[in-house]
Design an enzyme around this catalytic site. Structure first.
Site, PDB file in Angstrom:
ATOM      1  N   ALA A   1      -5.270  -6.676   1.459  1.00 34.73           N
ATOM      2  CA  ALA A   1      -4.635  -5.905   2.527  1.00 34.73           C
ATOM      3  C   ALA A   1      -4.148  -4.559   2.018  1.00 34.73           C
ATOM      4  CB  ALA A   1      -3.485  -6.703   3.130  1.00 34.73           C
ATOM      5  N   TYR A   2      -3.551  -4.547   0.841  1.00 37.65           N
ATOM      6  CA  TYR A   2      -3.071  -3.289   0.261  1.00 37.65           C
ATOM      7  C   TYR A   2      -4.225  -2.316   0.048  1.00 37.65           C
ATOM      8  CZ  TYR A   2      -1.104  -0.053  -3.176  1.00 37.65           C
ATOM      9  OH  TYR A   2      -0.706   1.074  -3.855  1.00 37.65           O
ATOM     10  N   ALA A   3      -5.306  -2.816  -0.564  1.00 35.36           N
ATOM     11  CA  ALA A   3      -6.458  -1.954  -0.810  1.00 35.36           C
ATOM     12  C   ALA A   3      -7.069  -1.454   0.491  1.00 35.36           C
ATOM     13  CB  ALA A   3      -7.499  -2.701  -1.637  1.00 35.36           C
TER      14      ALA A   3
END
Length: 245
Positions: free
Chosen positions: A153-155
């Site tokens: 999700a962060y990426a």
């Protein structure tokens, strides 16, 4: 902008970690710096104090980067205090890790608001206000290429930052303003080191041919280059990771 005019930078997320070191580096390069923070005024004041004690010029401003009214007020403050804006470095972001199958979707929404909407809101003001000869520098991540588990999700939010960066550079045609992103790899900040076992840290350090984690000053060096002499680098994502990828 005349050659004698002091350059002015806004650095978001400058109360700690990479953002603080970036703010200190740009101040050392002679820029007046607006130190943005979202919640920790004491740490922002420490950044300002460190800059002023070293002979630089800085002041703090609190804003939610995803709130367009608050961000507009922050840009107003920079113009009122220092006369204009030449460099915007958007380091502010949050990182919540989980395998995709187990991710709490509220965490996804939080990262989307701060990392994607926040970048869009800050860049929108920057695109409207940065002076000729200026630079806009977003923060991405090398994890978009390294593809480590739990970073899905962060990426994904940082992949959106990459897209915003590349397209905005082209939208500012004719303005003599560069737009780039810096994508750090594993970097020894409190945020990164918190909760990690030493074996994990050692493994991440070994990924680089230089056999160490990055330091905030390494990332600040890349930012200073893009903010200053690097006028022919535009519409790029610069992977500042010691050769991990």
């Amino acid at each position: 902008m005349t050659s004698t005019q002091t350059r002015v930078a806004i650095v978001t997320g400058a109360s700690g970690g990479i953002g603080r070191v970036v703010a200190e580096r740009l101040a050392a390069d002679g820029m007046s710096v607006l130190v943005h923070y979202s919640g920790n005024q004491a740490r922002a004041d420490e950044t300002v104090a460190a800059i002023t004690e070293a002979g630089g010029i800085a002041s703090a401003f609190r804003a939610d980067v995803a709130d367009e009214t608050a961000v507009a007020a922050m840009f107003d403050a920079a113009e009122q205090r220092y006369g204009g804006i030449d460099v915007v470095v958007h380091t502010a972001g949050i990182m919540l890790l989980s395998p995709l199958a187990e991710l709490n979707l509220d965490d996804l929404d939080r990262m989307h608001r701060t990392n994607i909407r926040g970048t869009f809101v800050v860049d929108q003001q920057a695109a409207r206000r940065v002076r000729t000869g200026g630079a806009i520098i977003n923060f991405s991540t090398s994890v978009t290429k390294i593809a480590l588990p739990t970073y899905t999700a962060y990426a994904a939010t940082k992949g959106a930052v990459d897209a915003i960066t590349l397209i905005l550079a082209r939208e500012l045609r004719g303005r003599d303003i560069t737009v780039n992103a810096v994508a750090p790899g594993p970097t020894a900040t409190p945020l990164y080191l918190d909760g990690k076992e030493q074996s994990v840290i050692d493994r991440m350090a070994a990924m680089s041919p230089l056999e160490r984690l990055g330091e905030p000053k390494d990332i600040a060096e890349a930012v200073a280059f893009l903010a200053g002499p690097a006028r022919w680098i535009n519409g790029q994502v610069i992977y500042a990771n010691g050769g991990v990828i």
